[in-house]
Design an enzyme around this catalytic site. Structure first.
Site, PDB file in Angstrom:
ATOM      1  N   GLY A  10       0.953  -1.258  -0.008  1.00  0.00           N
ATOM      2  CA  GLY A  10       0.072  -0.077   0.004  1.00  0.00           C
ATOM      3  C   GLY A  10       0.842   1.425  -0.140  1.00  0.00           C
ATOM      4  O   GLY A  10       2.007   1.162   0.250  1.00  0.00           O
ATOM      5  N   GLN A  11       0.152   2.336  -0.228  1.00  0.00           N
ATOM      6  CA  GLN A  11       0.995   3.637  -0.206  1.00  0.00           C
ATOM      7  C   GLN A  11       1.647   4.086   0.917  1.00  0.00           C
ATOM      8  O   GLN A  11       2.565   4.690   0.971  1.00  0.00           O
ATOM      9  CB  GLN A  11      -0.220   4.697  -0.985  1.00  0.00           C
ATOM     10  CG  GLN A  11      -1.386   5.071   0.069  1.00  0.00           C
ATOM     11  CD  GLN A  11      -2.213   5.960  -0.748  1.00  0.00           C
ATOM     12  OE1 GLN A  11      -1.726   6.892  -1.623  1.00  0.00           O
ATOM     13  NE2 GLN A  11      -3.428   6.068  -0.084  1.00  0.00           N
ATOM     14  N   ALA A  59      -5.497  -2.806   5.030  1.00  0.00           N
ATOM     15  CA  ALA A  59      -7.029  -2.349   5.127  1.00  0.00           C
ATOM     16  C   ALA A  59      -7.684  -3.029   3.940  1.00  0.00           C
ATOM     17  O   ALA A  59      -7.012  -3.089   2.765  1.00  0.00           O
ATOM     18  CB  ALA A  59      -7.190  -1.014   5.441  1.00  0.00           C
ATOM     19  N   THR A  61      -9.950  -1.212   1.745  1.00  0.00           N
ATOM     20  CA  THR A  61     -10.433   0.133   1.460  1.00  0.00           C
ATOM     21  C   THR A  61     -11.205   0.372   0.286  1.00  0.00           C
ATOM     22  O   THR A  61     -11.376   1.855   0.014  1.00  0.00           O
ATOM     23  CB  THR A  61      -9.040   1.067   1.301  1.00  0.00           C
ATOM     24  OG1 THR A  61      -8.366   0.742   0.117  1.00  0.00           O
ATOM     25  CG2 THR A  61      -8.099   1.034   2.645  1.00  0.00           C
ATOM     26  N   THR A 100      -9.916   5.467  10.214  1.00  0.00           N
ATOM     27  CA  THR A 100     -10.370   6.432   9.032  1.00  0.00           C
ATOM     28  C   THR A 100     -11.303   7.235   9.748  1.00  0.00           C
ATOM     29  O   THR A 100     -12.311   6.980  10.801  1.00  0.00           O
ATOM     30  CB  THR A 100     -11.205   5.347   7.978  1.00  0.00           C
ATOM     31  OG1 THR A 100     -11.836   6.505   7.095  1.00  0.00           O
ATOM     32  CG2 THR A 100     -12.067   4.696   8.533  1.00  0.00           C
ATOM     33  N   ASP A 101     -11.456   8.323   8.891  1.00  0.00           N
ATOM     34  CA  ASP A 101     -12.419   9.414   9.482  1.00  0.00           C
ATOM     35  C   ASP A 101     -14.038   8.761   9.084  1.00  0.00           C
ATOM     36  O   ASP A 101     -15.036   9.338   9.557  1.00  0.00           O
ATOM     37  CB  ASP A 101     -12.494  10.630   8.531  1.00  0.00           C
ATOM     38  CG  ASP A 101     -12.193  10.401   7.064  1.00  0.00           C
ATOM     39  OD1 ASP A 101     -11.912   9.344   6.543  1.00  0.00           O
ATOM     40  OD2 ASP A 101     -12.801  11.549   6.257  1.00  0.00           O
ATOM     41  N   TYR A 124     -17.844  -0.170   4.913  1.00  0.00           N
ATOM     42  CA  TYR A 124     -16.375   0.219   4.887  1.00  0.00           C
ATOM     43  C   TYR A 124     -16.059   0.732   6.659  1.00  0.00           C
ATOM     44  O   TYR A 124     -15.315   0.345   7.214  1.00  0.00           O
ATOM     45  CB  TYR A 124     -15.873   1.280   4.129  1.00  0.00           C
ATOM     46  CG  TYR A 124     -14.250   1.821   4.460  1.00  0.00           C
ATOM     47  CD1 TYR A 124     -13.271   0.857   4.301  1.00  0.00           C
ATOM     48  CD2 TYR A 124     -14.042   3.131   4.456  1.00  0.00           C
ATOM     49  CE1 TYR A 124     -11.847   1.496   4.771  1.00  0.00           C
ATOM     50  CE2 TYR A 124     -13.058   3.608   4.934  1.00  0.00           C
ATOM     51  CZ  TYR A 124     -11.940   2.831   4.915  1.00  0.00           C
ATOM     52  OH  TYR A 124     -10.740   3.529   5.292  1.00  0.00           O
ATOM     53  N   LYS A 128     -14.031  -0.806   9.905  1.00  0.00           N
ATOM     54  CA  LYS A 128     -13.055  -0.043  10.404  1.00  0.00           C
ATOM     55  C   LYS A 128     -13.122  -0.015  11.839  1.00  0.00           C
ATOM     56  O   LYS A 128     -12.337   0.002  12.705  1.00  0.00           O
ATOM     57  CB  LYS A 128     -12.617   1.126   9.705  1.00  0.00           C
ATOM     58  CG  LYS A 128     -12.147   0.913   8.376  1.00  0.00           C
ATOM     59  CD  LYS A 128     -10.722   0.181   8.282  1.00  0.00           C
ATOM     60  CE  LYS A 128      -9.607   1.154   8.788  1.00  0.00           C
ATOM     61  NZ  LYS A 128      -8.215   0.474   8.657  1.00  0.00           N
ATOM     62  N   TRP A 150      -8.617  10.832   3.909  1.00  0.00           N
ATOM     63  CA  TRP A 150      -8.424  11.474   2.495  1.00  0.00           C
ATOM     64  C   TRP A 150      -7.056  11.274   2.109  1.00  0.00           C
ATOM     65  O   TRP A 150      -6.360  12.105   1.618  1.00  0.00           O
ATOM     66  CB  TRP A 150      -8.827  12.875   2.123  1.00  0.00           C
ATOM     67  CG  TRP A 150     -10.298  13.248   2.449  1.00  0.00           C
ATOM     68  CD1 TRP A 150     -11.285  12.436   2.957  1.00  0.00           C
ATOM     69  CD2 TRP A 150     -11.029  14.281   1.863  1.00  0.00           C
ATOM     70  NE1 TRP A 150     -12.484  13.147   3.007  1.00  0.00           N
ATOM     71  CE2 TRP A 150     -12.468  14.128   2.621  1.00  0.00           C
ATOM     72  CE3 TRP A 150     -10.772  15.267   1.133  1.00  0.00           C
ATOM     73  CZ2 TRP A 150     -13.479  15.159   2.101  1.00  0.00           C
ATOM     74  CZ3 TRP A 150     -11.626  16.402   0.644  1.00  0.00           C
ATOM     75  CH2 TRP A 150     -12.967  16.071   1.369  1.00  0.00           C
TER      76      TRP A 150
END
Length: 285
Positions: A10-11, A59, A61, A100-101, A124, A128, A150
Site C-alpha cells: 500500500g501507499q 486494510a 479500502t 479512518t474518518d 467500510y 473499520k 483522504w
C-alpha cells in the site's frame, strides 16, 4: 527498534519505508508473506521476526465495493485486526493501527475529536470501527489507533492520481463540492507514526490529518493548478462543483469528516494540505 509493517504493497507502507528512522530495522509483510486472517500464520511470522513495534497499514479500502463485499471487508478490517491485537498483547509489542474518518457519520459541523461519538454510515466505516473495538478489547495497553482522512501519495492508487489521469483524458470534470474533510499526505502520516514509535507512552486514539479544510472539489482544483504549474499537465480543463446527489455511489459517505488533530501536532508538526500536495506532485513530475 525492529518494526514490522503489515500491508507492504500500500501507499502508506511505501512512505513508511521512505521515512524510516536511522535506528529502525524495518520488516514488511504482504499477502504473499503472511495470512493475517490466520492466527497461526501471523503468530509464526511474529515469533520469527520478533518486532518491538507493529504498524498495521493493511486494510480493505474499496469503500463502494464493501457494500456488496461485506464479508471480505470485515475479514480484513475486523477479524485480521483482532488477530494482530491478540498477538501484540501476547508478546508485549507496541501496536499502531491506522483507521479512518469514515467511523463518523458526518452530521456535525465542527472537527471531530477523538472521543466524539462514532456512527459509520457504510460497511467500510463500520468494519473499520469494528477493528478499532477489537484493539481496545484485546490490546488495550501500549497500542494506538490513528484515524486519518483522504489519504494520498505518489505511490499506489488514490484521488490525486485518478484526477491527474482524468484531467489528461476528459474535456471537463464534475467533482463533489458538498463533502468536507482534509486531504492528508501518506508521507506526513508516516512521519507521525514513526514519532509514535518513539514516545515513552501513547494514548488509545489519535487523529492525524494535514492542516486545513477542503471539499473534494477544492482538492481537485488544487491538484490541477499545482500539476499545471509543475508541468505535469499541458493544459487546464474546466472543473465544475457538483452536489453529491449528482454523483450517486453504492456507499454513503459522511458529508463532513474533518478531524481535529491539534493534539497530534504537539508530537509532529503539520503543514497545510496544499503544501503537502505540492510536494507529492513535485515528486510525481
Amino acid at each position: 527498534m525492529k518494526a514490522l509493517i503489515i500491508g507492504k504493497s500500500g501507499q502508506l507502507a511505501h512512505e513508511l519505508r521512505d521515512e524510516q528512522p536511522n535506528n529502525a530495522e524495518v520488516l514488511c509483510l504482504g499477502r504473499d508473506d503472511v495470512d493475517i486472517c490466520s492466527v497461526e500464520s501471523l503468530d509464526n511470522a511474529i515469533t520469527r521476526l520478533s518486532p518491538s513495534v507493529i504498524i498495521n497499514a493493511s486494510a480493505y479500502t474499496a469503500v463502494d465495493k464493501a457494500e456488496s463485499d461485506e464479508d471480505a471487508a470485515y475479514a480484513i478490517n475486523q477479524h485480521a485486526v483482532e488477530n494482530i491485537a491478540k498477538l501484540a498483547n501476547k508478546y508485549s509489542i507496541r501496536l499502531l493501527h491506522v483507521s479512518t474518518d469514515f467511523v463518523f457519520d458526518g452530521q456535525q459541523s465542527k472537527a471531530y475529536l477523538v472521543d466524539d461519538n462514532t456512527n459509520p454510515c457504510g460497511v467500510y466505516g463500520a468494519s473499520k470501527l469494528a477493528g478499532e473495538q477489537e484493539i481496545q478489547e484485546h490490546c488495550p495497553e501500549n497500542s494506538a489507533i490513528v484515524r486519518t482522512s483522504w489519504l494520498y501519495s505518489s505511490y499506489g492508487n488514490n484521488f490525486v492520481k485518478t484526477m491527474l489521469k482524468l484531467m489528461q483524458e476528459k474535456p471537463e470534470l464534475g467533482v463533489v463540492c458538498d463533502q468536507i474533510g482534509c486531504p492528508t499526505s501518506a508521507n506526513s502520516l508516516a512521519k507521525f507514526l514513526w514519532k509514535l514509535t518513539e514516545q515513552q507512552s501513547i494514548v488509545p486514539i489519535y487523529h492525524w490529518s494535514d492542516y486545513g479544510v477542503a471539499s473534494w472539489y477544492d482538492f481537485a482544483v488544487a491538484i490541477q493548478n499545482i500539476a499545471f504549474d509543475e508541468g505535469l499537465l499541458k493544459e487546464k480543463i474546466p472543473v465544475k462543483p457538483i452536489p453529491a446527489t449528482s454523483y450517486p455511489t453504492p456507499a454513503k459517505r459522511p458529508n463532513f469528516s474533518l478531524l481535529n488533530a491539534s493534539e497530534s501536532y504537539f508530537i509532529e508538526s503539520s503543514a497545510h494540505w496544499t503544501v503537502q500536495l505540492k510536494q507529492c506532485i513535485s515528486k510525481l513530475s
